[in-house]
Design a protein around this motif. Structure first.
Motif, PDB file in Angstrom:
ATOM      1  N   GLU A 144      15.654  35.562   4.278  1.00 53.83           N
ATOM      2  CA  GLU A 144      14.460  35.817   5.075  1.00 53.83           C
ATOM      3  C   GLU A 144      13.535  34.612   5.094  1.00 53.83           C
ATOM      4  OE1 GLU A 144      13.829  38.493   6.814  1.00 53.83           O
ATOM      5  OE2 GLU A 144      15.735  39.398   6.236  1.00 53.83           O
ATOM      6  N   THR A 145      12.795  34.461   6.188  1.00 56.57           N
ATOM      7  CA  THR A 145      11.843  33.368   6.313  1.00 56.57           C
ATOM      8  C   THR A 145      10.835  33.399   5.176  1.00 56.57           C
ATOM      9  OG1 THR A 145      12.065  33.449   8.698  1.00 56.57           O
ATOM     10  CG2 THR A 145      10.133  32.325   7.826  1.00 56.57           C
ATOM     11  N   GLY A 146      10.532  32.216   4.640  1.00 56.36           N
ATOM     12  CA  GLY A 146       9.551  32.135   3.563  1.00 56.36           C
ATOM     13  C   GLY A 146      10.176  31.921   2.201  1.00 56.36           C
ATOM     14  N   GLU A 147      11.517  32.070   2.076  1.00 58.25           N
ATOM     15  CA  GLU A 147      12.179  31.892   0.793  1.00 58.25           C
ATOM     16  C   GLU A 147      12.650  30.456   0.588  1.00 58.25           C
ATOM     17  OE1 GLU A 147      15.278  34.653   0.123  1.00 58.25           O
ATOM     18  OE2 GLU A 147      14.098  36.406   0.680  1.00 58.25           O
ATOM     19  N   ASP A 148      12.589  29.638   1.619  1.00 59.23           N
ATOM     20  CA  ASP A 148      13.137  28.288   1.565  1.00 59.23           C
ATOM     21  C   ASP A 148      12.033  27.286   1.233  1.00 59.23           C
ATOM     22  OD1 ASP A 148      14.416  25.906   1.911  1.00 59.23           O
ATOM     23  OD2 ASP A 148      15.282  26.399   3.854  1.00 59.23           O
ATOM     24  N   PRO A 149      12.133  26.592   0.075  1.00 57.39           N
ATOM     25  CA  PRO A 149      11.085  25.652  -0.314  1.00 57.39           C
ATOM     26  C   PRO A 149      11.267  24.258   0.274  1.00 57.39           C
ATOM     27  CG  PRO A 149      12.721  25.771  -2.046  1.00 57.39           C
ATOM     28  CD  PRO A 149      13.153  26.748  -0.973  1.00 57.39           C
ATOM     29  N   LEU A 150      12.341  24.022   1.027  1.00 54.53           N
ATOM     30  CA  LEU A 150      12.678  22.676   1.477  1.00 54.53           C
ATOM     31  C   LEU A 150      12.138  22.384   2.872  1.00 54.53           C
ATOM     32  CD1 LEU A 150      16.419  22.524   0.365  1.00 54.53           C
ATOM     33  CD2 LEU A 150      14.385  21.923  -0.956  1.00 54.53           C
ATOM     34  N   THR A 151      11.885  21.102   3.107  1.00 54.74           N
ATOM     35  CA  THR A 151      11.547  20.656   4.453  1.00 54.74           C
ATOM     36  C   THR A 151      12.818  20.608   5.289  1.00 54.74           C
ATOM     37  OG1 THR A 151      11.921  18.312   3.978  1.00 54.74           O
ATOM     38  CG2 THR A 151       9.725  19.201   3.479  1.00 54.74           C
ATOM     39  N   GLU A 152      12.660  20.457   6.586  1.00 49.52           N
ATOM     40  CA  GLU A 152      13.821  20.409   7.467  1.00 49.52           C
ATOM     41  C   GLU A 152      14.726  19.230   7.120  1.00 49.52           C
ATOM     42  OE1 GLU A 152      16.526  21.719  10.019  1.00 49.52           O
ATOM     43  OE2 GLU A 152      14.668  22.760   9.490  1.00 49.52           O
ATOM     44  N   ARG A 153      14.141  18.069   6.837  1.00 52.87           N
ATOM     45  CA  ARG A 153      14.950  16.897   6.474  1.00 52.87           C
ATOM     46  C   ARG A 153      15.674  17.130   5.150  1.00 52.87           C
ATOM     47  NH1 ARG A 153      17.365  13.126   9.162  1.00 52.87           N
ATOM     48  NH2 ARG A 153      15.635  11.789   9.812  1.00 52.87           N
ATOM     49  N   GLU A 154      14.999  17.762   4.200  1.00 53.88           N
ATOM     50  CA  GLU A 154      15.645  18.049   2.922  1.00 53.88           C
ATOM     51  C   GLU A 154      16.807  19.027   3.108  1.00 53.88           C
ATOM     52  OE1 GLU A 154      11.824  17.386  -0.084  1.00 53.88           O
ATOM     53  OE2 GLU A 154      12.247  19.370   0.734  1.00 53.88           O
ATOM     54  N   VAL A 181      17.567   8.485   0.833  1.00 59.12           N
ATOM     55  CA  VAL A 181      18.425   9.626   0.499  1.00 59.12           C
ATOM     56  C   VAL A 181      18.247  10.003  -0.970  1.00 59.12           C
ATOM     57  CG1 VAL A 181      20.796  10.468   0.309  1.00 59.12           C
ATOM     58  CG2 VAL A 181      20.121   9.062   2.270  1.00 59.12           C
ATOM     59  N   ALA A 182      18.184   8.974  -1.827  1.00 62.78           N
ATOM     60  CA  ALA A 182      17.996   9.222  -3.256  1.00 62.78           C
ATOM     61  C   ALA A 182      16.674   9.929  -3.520  1.00 62.78           C
ATOM     62  CB  ALA A 182      18.060   7.911  -4.029  1.00 62.78           C
ATOM     63  N   THR A 183      15.638   9.540  -2.787  1.00 60.80           N
ATOM     64  CA  THR A 183      14.326  10.174  -2.944  1.00 60.80           C
ATOM     65  C   THR A 183      14.369  11.630  -2.499  1.00 60.80           C
ATOM     66  OG1 THR A 183      13.191   8.062  -2.593  1.00 60.80           O
ATOM     67  CG2 THR A 183      11.904  10.071  -2.268  1.00 60.80           C
ATOM     68  N   TYR A 184      15.013  11.888  -1.357  1.00 58.65           N
ATOM     69  CA  TYR A 184      15.154  13.266  -0.887  1.00 58.65           C
ATOM     70  C   TYR A 184      15.951  14.095  -1.895  1.00 58.65           C
ATOM     71  CZ  TYR A 184      13.332  12.502   3.852  1.00 58.65           C
ATOM     72  OH  TYR A 184      12.519  12.254   4.928  1.00 58.65           O
ATOM     73  N   THR A 185      17.025  13.509  -2.424  1.00 58.89           N
ATOM     74  CA  THR A 185      17.871  14.238  -3.374  1.00 58.89           C
ATOM     75  C   THR A 185      17.085  14.622  -4.618  1.00 58.89           C
ATOM     76  OG1 THR A 185      19.832  13.045  -2.593  1.00 58.89           O
ATOM     77  CG2 THR A 185      19.993  14.135  -4.743  1.00 58.89           C
ATOM     78  N   LYS A 186      16.298  13.691  -5.124  1.00 62.15           N
ATOM     79  CA  LYS A 186      15.475  13.974  -6.299  1.00 62.15           C
ATOM     80  C   LYS A 186      14.497  15.107  -6.014  1.00 62.15           C
ATOM     81  CE  LYS A 186      12.369  11.714  -9.607  1.00 62.15           C
ATOM     82  NZ  LYS A 186      11.721  10.433 -10.002  1.00 62.15           N
ATOM     83  N   SER A 187      13.889  15.088  -4.832  1.00 60.15           N
ATOM     84  CA  SER A 187      12.953  16.135  -4.450  1.00 60.15           C
ATOM     85  C   SER A 187      13.653  17.483  -4.322  1.00 60.15           C
ATOM     86  CB  SER A 187      12.270  15.777  -3.129  1.00 60.15           C
ATOM     87  OG  SER A 187      11.423  16.815  -2.695  1.00 60.15           O
ATOM     88  N   ILE A 188      14.841  17.479  -3.740  1.00 65.47           N
ATOM     89  CA  ILE A 188      15.616  18.716  -3.577  1.00 65.47           C
ATOM     90  C   ILE A 188      15.952  19.312  -4.943  1.00 65.47           C
ATOM     91  CG2 ILE A 188      17.870  19.625  -2.867  1.00 65.47           C
ATOM     92  CD1 ILE A 188      17.734  17.522  -0.543  1.00 65.47           C
ATOM     93  N   TYR A 189      16.444  18.472  -5.850  1.00 62.27           N
ATOM     94  CA  TYR A 189      16.804  18.950  -7.187  1.00 62.27           C
ATOM     95  C   TYR A 189      15.580  19.541  -7.890  1.00 62.27           C
ATOM     96  CZ  TYR A 189      21.397  16.628  -7.021  1.00 62.27           C
ATOM     97  OH  TYR A 189      22.676  16.255  -6.721  1.00 62.27           O
ATOM     98  N   LEU A 192      14.546  22.930  -6.259  1.00 65.89           N
ATOM     99  CA  LEU A 192      15.513  24.009  -6.473  1.00 65.89           C
ATOM    100  C   LEU A 192      15.784  24.262  -7.948  1.00 65.89           C
ATOM    101  CD1 LEU A 192      18.124  23.246  -3.658  1.00 65.89           C
ATOM    102  CD2 LEU A 192      16.155  24.781  -3.598  1.00 65.89           C
ATOM    103  N   GLY A 193      15.277  23.379  -8.813  1.00 58.51           N
ATOM    104  CA  GLY A 193      15.484  23.561 -10.244  1.00 58.51           C
ATOM    105  C   GLY A 193      16.913  23.343 -10.666  1.00 58.51           C
ATOM    106  N   VAL A 194      17.591  22.366 -10.043  1.00 61.90           N
ATOM    107  CA  VAL A 194      18.980  22.063 -10.379  1.00 61.90           C
ATOM    108  C   VAL A 194      19.074  20.634 -10.891  1.00 61.90           C
ATOM    109  CG1 VAL A 194      19.799  23.672  -8.629  1.00 61.90           C
ATOM    110  CG2 VAL A 194      19.553  21.260  -8.039  1.00 61.90           C
ATOM    111  N   SER A 195      20.215  20.316 -11.493  1.00 67.71           N
ATOM    112  CA  SER A 195      20.373  18.987 -12.068  1.00 67.71           C
ATOM    113  C   SER A 195      21.608  18.255 -11.568  1.00 67.71           C
ATOM    114  CB  SER A 195      20.440  19.078 -13.599  1.00 67.71           C
ATOM    115  OG  SER A 195      21.541  19.884 -13.997  1.00 67.71           O
TER     116      SER A 195
END
Length: 214
Positions: A144-154, A181-189, A192-195
Motif C-alpha cells: 500500500e502507498t505510504g509503506e515505501d521509504p525510498l525515493t524514486e531514484r533509490e 550509485v554508491a551513495t544511493y546504495t548506502k542510503s538504501i541500506y 531499509l536497515g540492511v547490510s
C-alpha cells in the motif's frame, strides 16, 4: 579476503571447500569446524573476513551462526554452502543475514568464480537460487502507498541491485556516476536497515520494486 572459517560436518567436503577458497583468494588463511558449537567457539575467539557455512550440522542449524555473526561480527561476509535449494532454507538464511547462498553441487570453476565475485561486490548466488529469487519477486505485489521509504531514484537503483547489476552497470544504465550509485546504495541500506545485497533484494520483494515481466 585474508581469513575464512568453514563450518561443515563432512571432512571431504571441508577439504574441498578449503581448496576452493584457496583458488578464489590466493593466500587466504582457512579455519575449519564441524559443528555449530565448534563454530561459535572459533568465532568468539577471533574475527574472520569470510564465513562459509553449511545449514544442516550435527548439533543444529548453520543459520544460528549467521544470527550470531550479524550481532557480534557484522563485518564478516557470510555465505551459505549447502545442498538445500528450497525457499524455506534460502529465505530463512537470507533474512537471518547471509550475504550469499551457494549450492555445493555446482562445477568447481563456477563456485570459484562466484566466490571471487565477492571482491567485485557481486553476491555469490547459484544460478538456480537467483532464478528462485526472481520467481519470488514476480509473485510479490506492491504494498500500500505510504509503506515505501525510498525515493524514486533509490527504487530504480534497488531494482537493479536486486537483479544482480554491478555498480558500474547501474551507473551506465541510469546515466550517473559510479560514486553516485554508491551513495544511493548506502542510503538504501540505511533506510531499509540492511547490510548487504541479498537482504536488499528481499526488501525489493517486499516493496514491489521488482515487477512481473510482460
Amino acid at each position: 579476503m585474508k581469513t575464512a572459517i568453514i563450518v561443515e560436518d563432512h571432512g571431504d567436503t571441508r577439504e574441498w571447500l578449503a581448496a576452493l577458497l584457496g583458488d578464489a583468494f590466493p593466500g587466504i588463511e582457512v579455519a575449519v569446524e564441524s559443528t555449530v558449537a565448534g563454530g561459535l567457539q572459533a568465532l568468539s575467539e577471533r574475527a574472520f573476513g569470510l564465513a562459509l557455512l553449511d545449514i544442516s550440522l550435527p548439533d543444529g542449524n548453520g543459520v544460528t551462526l549467521v544470527e550470531w555473526l550479524r550481532r557480534h561480527a557484522p563485518d564478516t561476509y557470510i555465505v551459505m554452502a549447502t545442498i538445500f535449494d528450497d525457499d524455506d532454507h534460502l529465505f530463512t538464511a537470507l533474512r537471518a543475514g547471509a550475504h550469499g547462498y551457494l549450492l555445493k553441487d555446482q562445477p568447481r570453476e563456477r563456485l570459484i568464480e562466484q566466490l571471487g565475485g565477492i571482491l567485485r561486490g557481486e553476491p555469490p548466488l547459484s544460478p538456480s537460487i537467483a532464478r528462485r529469487m526472481m520467481r519470488h519477486f514476480r509473485q510479490t505485489t506492491k504494498p500500500e502507498t505510504g509503506e515505501d521509504p525510498l525515493t524514486e531514484r533509490e527504487r530504480e537503483v534497488l531494482g537493479l541491485l536486486a537483479r544482480g547489476f554491478t555498480r558500474t552497470d547501474i551507473a551506465t544504465a541510469l546515466g550517473i556516476a559510479a560514486n553516485t550509485v554508491a551513495t544511493y546504495t548506502k542510503s538504501i541500506y540505511r533506510k531499509l536497515g540492511v547490510s548487504g545485497r541479498a537482504e536488499a533484494a528481499l526488501e525489493a520483494v517486499r516493496l514491489g520494486v521488482v515487477k512481473q515481466n510482460g
